[in-house]
Design a protein around this motif. Structure first.
Motif, PDB file in Angstrom:
ATOM      1  N   ALA A   3       0.843  -1.199   0.000  1.00  0.00           N
ATOM      2  CA  ALA A   3       0.000   0.000   0.000  1.00  0.00           C
ATOM      3  C   ALA A   3       0.878   1.249   0.000  1.00  0.00           C
ATOM      4  O   ALA A   3       0.620   2.208  -0.733  1.00  0.00           O
ATOM      5  N   LYS A   6       2.265   2.548  -3.267  1.00  0.00           N
ATOM      6  CA  LYS A   6       1.348   3.233  -4.200  1.00  0.00           C
ATOM      7  C   LYS A   6       1.239   4.727  -3.917  1.00  0.00           C
ATOM      8  O   LYS A   6       0.639   5.464  -4.674  1.00  0.00           O
ATOM      9  N   ILE A   7       1.800   5.160  -2.784  1.00  0.00           N
ATOM     10  CA  ILE A   7       1.648   6.574  -2.392  1.00  0.00           C
ATOM     11  C   ILE A   7       2.986   7.291  -2.513  1.00  0.00           C
ATOM     12  O   ILE A   7       3.957   6.918  -1.835  1.00  0.00           O
TER      13      ILE A   7
END
Ligand SMILES: NC(=O)c1ccc[n+]([C@@H]2O[C@H](COP(=O)([O-])OP(=O)(O)OC[C@H]3O[C@@H](n4cnc5c(N)ncnc54)[C@H](OP(=O)(O)O)[C@@H]3O)[C@@H](O)[C@H]2O)c1
Length: 169
Positions: A3, A6-7
């Motif tokens: 996760a 993805k940032i």
């Protein structure tokens, strides 16, 4: 880790890896994982640790508080004796962070005002959130219990998720 990748600008890793380099940690684990925190005691030594953990038991639409004496945050503080432990985000639904449409208060129980100030500085970087000091860590159970009330009220009303915001009386 996936996760975080993805940032842009966000770095992830295993809990152990991140505990090594983080400046502050936010606990968002189920209550029964709190007892395993002592494995992180030295890595999180001298760091701010914010506990969002709510010990809850679901009985249909009614959500009960699952502890008698202490709070999850106090148990975390016992497992992490050299960390500065405070409550934060206990009453803020995860959905808030996907695009808040409201203002909410983050209740911070902490054993020193310095720890509160440190937590407040971090909380205030998140749009829509206002930190509020509620006293020492012995107040943590009240903060955590409030989540049971908020979730029960939302479930019994069959309405949207709720959070907390104090207003002048
Ligand atoms: N969801 C909310 O809106 C919300 C709001 C405020 C506070 N909280 C509190 O935050 C906590 C987590 O809630 P959640 O809804 O995010 O639950 P969740 O979706 O089940 O997530 C729990 C997380 O904890 C990890 N985890 C589980 N057991 C662990 C262990 N023994 N050691 C280390 N990590 C472990 C899980 O990792 P894996 O995925 O690898 O299993 C997962 O990332 C709860 O205490 C809850 O009361 C939740």
């Amino acid at each position: 880790m996936a996760a975080a990748a993805k940032i842009p600008g966000v770095r992830g890793g295993s809990n152990m890896d991140v505990a090594v380099w983080c400046e502050a940690a936010i606990l968002t684990v189920p209550f029964d994982a709190v007892e395993s925190l002592n494995a992180f005691a030295s890595l999180l030594s001298d760091k701010l640790v914010l506990s969002a953990v709510n010990p809850l038991r679901f009985e249909g639409s009614v959500i009960q508080y699952a502890l008698r004496d202490r709070s999850a945050a106090e148990l975390a503080a016992s497992a992490l004796p050299r960390s500065r432990v405070a409550t934060a985000f206990n009453n803020i639904p995860a959905a808030f962070f996907r695009g808040h449409q409201t203002q909410a208060d983050v209740l911070v129980a902490a054993d020193s005002e310095k720890t509160y100030e440190e937590a407040a500085t971090l909380i205030a970087t998140i749009g829509g959130l206002r930190p509020l000091y509620v006293g020492p860590l012995s107040q943590a159970q009240s903060v955590e219990r409030l989540t049971a009330i908020i979730l029960s009220a939302a479930a019994l009303a069959g309405g949207p998720r709720l959070t907390v915001r104090f207003v002048p009386a």
